[in-house]
Design an enzyme around this catalytic site. Sequence first.
Site: not given
Length: 339
Positions: A125-127, A153, A157, A192, A210
């Site tokens: 993931t780009d996270e 999370y 990853k 999601k 949010y």
Amino acid sequence: MKVLVTGGAGFIGSNFVYYMLKKHPDYDILCVDCLTYAGNMSTLEEALKNPHFKFFKVNICDRVSIYKIFEEEHPDIVVNFAAESHVDRSIENPEVFLTTNILGTQVMMDACRKYGIKRYHQVSTDEVYGDLPLDRPDLFFTETTPIHTSSPYSSSKAGADLLVLAYHRTYGLPVSVSRCSNNYGPYHFPEKLIPLMIANALNDKPLPVYGEGLNVRDWLYVEDHCKAIDLIIHKGRVGEVYNIGGHNEMRNIDIVKLICKELGKPESLIKHVGDRKGHDMRYAIDPTKIHNELGWLPETKFADGIKKTIKWYLENRKWWEDIISGDYQNYYAKMYNNR
């Protein structure tokens, strides 16, 4: 050719299963999934009718069962989608994310080493890159952007990514890694953003956003992502990381308003709730490397992809209504009702 897909009953994994069965009808697709809350056998209902598809209800942390599958099936390629992936859940319970996302990855690679494979591909993931400032639209994540995680999370990853690359360097395991931006499309679990807003809007329920909803994400239609992974496992260079981005940056609040417009629902349904801890502001991927090396570019514009996604949810209400019942309601209440 046999391709083993872990997490194949989940969102991106199931879309990849269907893509591979269609694109490579002579391949055998092996699916491993332990069917947690986000894995759903009804998602694979059509795949189970295909003689080239085989399903195993196994946790990737279960070394004995994973080794047995390798002994009996001899896969050529492994694509690891299996992961705990929801940031909010990782904040509530980090341990399960570390177990599945890091130790499960280790088990899969150990099996690949023991029984031999042509390619192990890690879906990331780009996270793992952290976030980018809203006032610098010129900045993008590249494959050389430093790892800078914000949540349990994304940390899990990132740890898995580093382990995969270490197995390549230490043991010579033929690996590749892809880091994608936010996916959307069919079979997306209703916790999601996009499927949650579609489901709630259809039921005239509040749409929890949010903070002010100014967070920006780069949205990638799931089929475009599947095409990219297919290219990487067949033509991508071993030991390399490839960023997969959608060139579709959108603010969360604008997506919610767009969904309201498409469904003919009032924006008064939008309810701003307390922000997530450590909420990243902006993700944006530069996919130049995969374009230059493999010729991949995202094909689906967000305006088209969101319409296709909404249409799918309208035509498959039973799929997501069954999921929304039960335990998910308890989780939803905990996450949004008191913020």
